[in-house]
Design a protein around this motif. Structure first.
Motif, mmCIF file in Angstrom:
data_model
loop_
_atom_site.group_PDB
_atom_site.id
_atom_site.type_symbol
_atom_site.label_atom_id
_atom_site.label_comp_id
_atom_site.label_asym_id
_atom_site.label_seq_id
_atom_site.Cartn_x
_atom_site.Cartn_y
_atom_site.Cartn_z
ATOM 1 N N ILE A 1 -13.793 -6.077 27.724
ATOM 2 C CA ILE A 1 -13.293 -5.028 26.847
ATOM 3 C C ILE A 1 -14.074 -5.103 25.541
ATOM 4 O O ILE A 1 -14.686 -6.131 25.224
ATOM 5 C CB ILE A 1 -11.783 -5.155 26.568
ATOM 6 C CG1 ILE A 1 -11.463 -6.502 25.917
ATOM 7 C CG2 ILE A 1 -10.971 -4.929 27.824
ATOM 8 C CD1 ILE A 1 -10.038 -6.589 25.404
ATOM 9 N N SER A 2 -14.041 -4.005 24.794
ATOM 10 C CA SER A 2 -14.741 -3.919 23.515
ATOM 11 C C SER A 2 -13.715 -3.796 22.400
ATOM 12 O O SER A 2 -12.718 -3.067 22.547
ATOM 13 C CB SER A 2 -15.666 -2.704 23.513
ATOM 14 O OG SER A 2 -16.054 -2.362 22.198
ATOM 15 N N ILE A 3 -13.952 -4.488 21.287
ATOM 16 C CA ILE A 3 -13.074 -4.382 20.124
ATOM 17 C C ILE A 3 -13.934 -4.182 18.882
ATOM 18 O O ILE A 3 -14.865 -4.957 18.620
ATOM 19 C CB ILE A 3 -12.187 -5.627 19.957
ATOM 20 C CG1 ILE A 3 -11.322 -5.859 21.200
ATOM 21 C CG2 ILE A 3 -11.290 -5.488 18.722
ATOM 22 C CD1 ILE A 3 -10.439 -7.099 21.134
ATOM 23 N N VAL A 4 -13.597 -3.164 18.106
ATOM 24 C CA VAL A 4 -14.293 -2.896 16.848
ATOM 25 C C VAL A 4 -13.357 -2.100 15.946
ATOM 26 O O VAL A 4 -12.664 -1.186 16.397
ATOM 27 C CB VAL A 4 -15.618 -2.140 17.082
ATOM 28 C CG1 VAL A 4 -15.388 -0.796 17.760
ATOM 29 C CG2 VAL A 4 -16.383 -1.953 15.786
ATOM 30 N N ASN A 5 -13.300 -2.488 14.669
ATOM 31 C CA ASN A 5 -12.451 -1.796 13.684
ATOM 32 C C ASN A 5 -11.002 -1.669 14.150
ATOM 33 O O ASN A 5 -10.335 -0.658 13.905
ATOM 34 C CB ASN A 5 -13.017 -0.409 13.379
ATOM 35 C CG ASN A 5 -14.337 -0.486 12.630
ATOM 36 O OD1 ASN A 5 -14.529 -1.354 11.769
ATOM 37 N ND2 ASN A 5 -15.259 0.412 12.955
ATOM 38 N N GLY A 6 -10.522 -2.700 14.806
ATOM 39 C CA GLY A 6 -9.131 -2.705 15.246
ATOM 40 C C GLY A 6 -8.839 -1.854 16.461
ATOM 41 O O GLY A 6 -7.679 -1.742 16.867
ATOM 42 N N LYS A 7 -9.848 -1.236 17.043
ATOM 43 C CA LYS A 7 -9.664 -0.394 18.218
ATOM 44 C C LYS A 7 -10.208 -1.105 19.452
ATOM 45 O O LYS A 7 -11.238 -1.767 19.406
ATOM 46 C CB LYS A 7 -10.368 0.947 18.050
ATOM 47 C CG LYS A 7 -9.870 1.763 16.857
ATOM 48 C CD LYS A 7 -8.413 2.173 17.030
ATOM 49 C CE LYS A 7 -7.959 3.048 15.880
ATOM 50 N NZ LYS A 7 -6.531 3.449 16.008
ATOM 51 N N ILE A 8 -9.512 -0.922 20.558
ATOM 52 C CA ILE A 8 -9.850 -1.598 21.810
ATOM 53 C C ILE A 8 -10.224 -0.547 22.840
ATOM 54 O O ILE A 8 -9.580 0.505 22.927
ATOM 55 C CB ILE A 8 -8.644 -2.412 22.323
ATOM 56 C CG1 ILE A 8 -8.102 -3.323 21.217
ATOM 57 C CG2 ILE A 8 -9.017 -3.229 23.557
ATOM 58 C CD1 ILE A 8 -6.691 -3.785 21.449
ATOM 59 N N SER A 9 -11.248 -0.804 23.614
ATOM 60 C CA SER A 9 -11.591 0.114 24.698
ATOM 61 C C SER A 9 -12.019 -0.666 25.915
ATOM 62 O O SER A 9 -12.578 -1.755 25.820
ATOM 63 C CB SER A 9 -12.705 1.083 24.277
ATOM 64 O OG SER A 9 -13.873 0.374 23.925
ATOM 65 N N GLY A 10 -11.726 -0.087 27.055
ATOM 66 C CA GLY A 10 -12.160 -0.646 28.323
ATOM 67 C C GLY A 10 -13.119 0.308 28.975
ATOM 68 O O GLY A 10 -14.038 0.820 28.341
ATOM 69 N N ASN B 1 -10.217 -6.485 13.518
ATOM 70 C CA ASN B 1 -10.579 -5.440 12.560
ATOM 71 C C ASN B 1 -12.036 -5.505 12.123
ATOM 72 O O ASN B 1 -12.471 -4.723 11.275
ATOM 73 C CB ASN B 1 -9.678 -5.512 11.327
ATOM 74 C CG ASN B 1 -8.293 -4.942 11.595
ATOM 75 O OD1 ASN B 1 -8.124 -4.080 12.453
ATOM 76 N ND2 ASN B 1 -7.299 -5.424 10.864
ATOM 77 N N SER B 2 -12.790 -6.431 12.665
ATOM 78 C CA SER B 2 -14.202 -6.562 12.298
ATOM 79 C C SER B 2 -14.954 -5.258 12.596
ATOM 80 O O SER B 2 -14.751 -4.637 13.632
ATOM 81 C CB SER B 2 -14.840 -7.713 13.079
ATOM 82 O OG SER B 2 -16.249 -7.708 12.913
ATOM 83 N N PRO B 3 -15.866 -4.833 11.682
ATOM 84 C CA PRO B 3 -16.649 -3.621 11.924
ATOM 85 C C PRO B 3 -17.768 -3.821 12.946
ATOM 86 O O PRO B 3 -18.420 -2.855 13.342
ATOM 87 C CB PRO B 3 -17.221 -3.293 10.541
ATOM 88 C CG PRO B 3 -17.311 -4.623 9.857
ATOM 89 C CD PRO B 3 -16.133 -5.410 10.347
#
Length: 702
Positions: free
Chosen positions: A469-478, A454-456
């Motif tokens: 993969i990328s993680i920001v604000n609890g969202k994951i993207s590839g 959940n880190s901004p």
């Protein structure tokens, strides 16, 4: 034997077995393990039903007596040293008897075929080779059993008290206990009420029967296995939990193989069944997945014969490769069977795959696809390791289905498996694709809680398949940066990391070439794919670069090496000039015009070579750089600067605390703009690197 007064009871037993006396007087060679009269006295004293030879039914007596008769003539020296070469046959300890072991499976109403029963003969060489102690022997065979140091021979629970009595066609060894036929492990599980529930599920889910024609014919008119007066067909039983579970004499090549069963008691299994299995599957036994039960049952078997001291030393390993850890207080009972040792336990052994990050997938119906895929791709072993930390981003069954991947139990053709169904046609999903796909959901050497996720601050994590993969604000993207993945079942903590249930598949990216080549060529098309790479693609196509490794194939006069060479598993950062930057350079006459809207003029090989080298200059080699600024410095591109020594045009990457900057050899500066992700998506993951869009075309490099 008739001349030996101490064997008179055994001789009388032989006389009551039809045809056996004549058989022993024939020209065949035999070894007889003959119980003494004292041995029979101990047997009848301990036996609740039989008090003399005449009390034993002929059919049962026949098997008992023949169980003491081995094929071939074997003196003590043959048992102690089967070969003059100390490296050969050190594993021989099982010997074939004259007893047969046909068996009636009452639940299936089938006769079961077995070859002759085997007995085990223990010598100092056996104890030394297998690391078995005298205490082990007593622990397994019970009080009163002991290793015979004088004759150096023990036969199952008995001791050889007199050896090498020669006769015309054989040899006799006198033993101090009557040998009773023992079950194999599968039979013991079937006939002991302690294992009733455990065995019921195992037989129902993992047992198959195969008709044994040769065995059926060989029994002739003696094949009434169930006692109904009719000759029975015989079958072989095979358990998929272990093919040797019902095998009287398992072999590994030519080497004798013995098993160990670590089977929970009735109470222990009932408690596990009621508290761990049934609550997770709606209280319906048939809903428990086969893969969950298979791992559970395999975790209770070892493909070696593990005597108690081996367990004490922590050297037992299950068929899953898991170390089996037991205290003596966990062991309720020990029994030797015909194909291995059977321990009754006061607990259930959970496989490591249940307690590590894959575990929740085996106990939740919504992650059934994931659990099966982990097994089929062999990624389960990696994730079950206790030596590393992982975060498993676990897609639900619905996430697989949304990508058109389904499990089909009964496909039109072939075995059960994962399929796609384009236009209603079942197309198998290759294991290699599943492996690659799942690898994109495994974060290596990092245990991420939901608070970490959940880190901004956007963070980039390497995955098992070599991408990020990328993680920001609890969202994951590839690779699909416009399709964010959410955590729907957070923070399931396991022994080696976190299981984070997610609602979408993080799709495995294509190569750098595939990302660029996939850009939509027509800017007016209704459906646009990777439009930010359109002008760069035009330059690539105009130069003749049109194969997967950015190699030039348009002209036979330009034998150029691939730019990326993805087969070498190299990684790159590609800084793609924006459409606007390339168009401005073309309008200024600094780059040739390309594309359908502003067609290029006919390009000479010399211009194509320039374009090839120009495109090559935007690849930072052997590095993956992200907008977090953690990787900066000067990196060689793929454009050759000098041939001898071989050097390349440099790209210098810097970070000012908020923005990534790229500087060419000539000092041109470009920025990586994160403020407009729809127009200029950054950190685009690829199989062989990462792509950014920059705002300068670096025309000095043309």
């Amino acid at each position: 034997m008739a001349s030996e007064p101490t064997l008179s009871t055994f001789v009388s037993a032989i006389d009551k077995v039809p045809g056996l006396k004549d058989e022993l007087n024939s020209s065949g060679l035999f070894t007889v393990m003959a119980p003494s009269n004292d041995a029979f006295t101990k047997y009848f004293t301990a036996h609740a039903k039989y008090k003399k030879i005449d009390d034993i039914p002929v059919k049962e007596l026949t098997q008992m007596v023949k169980y003491h008769i081995l094929k071939w003539m074997l003196f003590q020296g043959n048992f102690i040293k089967p070969s003059s070469d100390p490296t050969i046959n050190v594993d021989i300890y099982k010997y074939e008897t004259r007893a047969v072991a046909s068996y009636y499976d009452a639940a299936a109403k089938k006769g079961v075929y077995y070859p002759s029963k085997m007995i085990q003969v223990y010598t100092p060489r056996f104890f030394s080779y297998y690391g078995v102690t005298s205490q082990d022997y007593t622990d397994v065979y019970g009080t009163g059993s002991a290793v015979n140091a004088q004759t150096q021979m023990n036969v199952m629970s008995s001791s050889v008290v007199q050896k090498d009595i020669a006769s015309g066609n054989g040899v006799i060894h006198v033993i101090d206990r009557v040998l009773e036929l023992v079950n194999n492990i599968a039979q013991e599980l079937e006939n002991n009420a302690e294992y009733e529930d455990y065995n019921r599920i195992m037989k129902r889910r993992f047992l198959s029967y195969t008709y044994n024609q040769a065995g059926t014919r060989a029994q002739g008119n003696n094949g009434d296995v169930n006692g109904d007066g009719l000759v029975d067909s015989l079958f072989n039983r095979t358990y998929t939990t272990d093919a040797n579970l019902d095998n009287e004499n398992p072999l590994s090549g030519t080497k004798s193989l013995s098993l160990t069963g670590f089977i929970p008691s009735k109470t222990a299994f009932k408690n596990y069944y009621e508290t761990r299995l049934m609550p997770n599957f709606y209280g319906i036994e048939d809903s428990i997945p086969t893969h969950t039960l298979q791992l559970l049952y395999k975790g209770h078997l070892a493909s070696t014969m593990d005597w108690p001291s081996k367990i004490d030393k922590g050297q037992s390993v299950s068929e899953l490769g898991d170390k089996i850890t037991l205290a003596r207080s966990d062991i309720k009972g020990i029994k030797m069977t015909s194909n291995g040792i059977l321990y009754t336990l006061n607990k259930v052994i959970e496989p490591k795959s249940f307690t590590t990050v894959p575990g929740p997938s085996f106990f939740s119906p919504q992650y059934w696809y994931l659990a099966e895929a982990l097994i089929r791709t062999n990624l389960l072993g990696l994730l079950s390791s206790g030596d590393a930390k992982f975060t498993l981003l676990a897609p639900t069954n619905a996430a697989f289905a949304a990508r058109g991947i389904y499990w089909i139990e009964k496909p039109i053709a072939g075995a059960p498996g994962f399929f796609r169904k384009p236009n209603g046609l079942e197309t198998p999903v290759a294991i290699s694709e599943l492996t690659t796909l799942l690898g994109n959901h495994i974060i290596m050497n990092t245990s991420l809680s939901i608070s970490d996720m959940n880190s901004p601050v956007e963070k980039f994590y390497p995955t098992q398949n070599g991408t990020f993969i990328s993680i920001v604000n609890g969202k994951i993207s590839g690779t699909e940066r416009d399709s964010l993945v959410s955590v729907v079942n957070p923070n399931v903590s396991q022994s080696n990391g976190f299981f984070q249930g997610i609602n979408k598949i993080i799709y495995y990216p294509g190569t750098l070439y595939e990302q660029i080549n996939g850009a939509t060529s027509d800017p007016n098309a209704a459906l646009q794919t990777n439009p930010q790479y359109r002008k760069f693609k035009e330059l690539m196509v105009a130069s003749g670069i049109n194969v997967a490794d950015f190699a030039n194939t348009a002209s036979t006069t330009l034998p150029l090496a691939p730019i990326t060479a993805s087969t070498q598993n190299r990684k790159f950062t590609l800084f793609v000039p924006s459409n606007e930057a390339i168009t401005a350079a073309q309008n200024a006459g600094k780059l040739p015009k390309t594309g359908a809207v502003t067609p290029n003029t006919t390009l000479t090989d010399a211009i194509r070579l320039q374009l090839y080298n120009y495109v090559s200059s935007f690849f930072a080699t052997d590095t993956q750089i992200f907008t977090d600024g953690k990787t900066t410095g000067t990196f060689p591109s793929r454009k050759v600067l000098t041939a001898t020594p071989l050097t390349y045009y440099p790209l210098t990457v810097s970070y000012n605390g908020t923005t990534l900057q790229v500087t060419s050899r000539a000092g041109e500066v470009a920025t990586v703009d994160k403020t407009q992700p729809a127009l200029y998506p950054q950190n685009k993951f690829a199989k062989d690197g990462v792509i950014h869009v920059i705002n300068n075309a670096f025309t000095s490099q043309f």
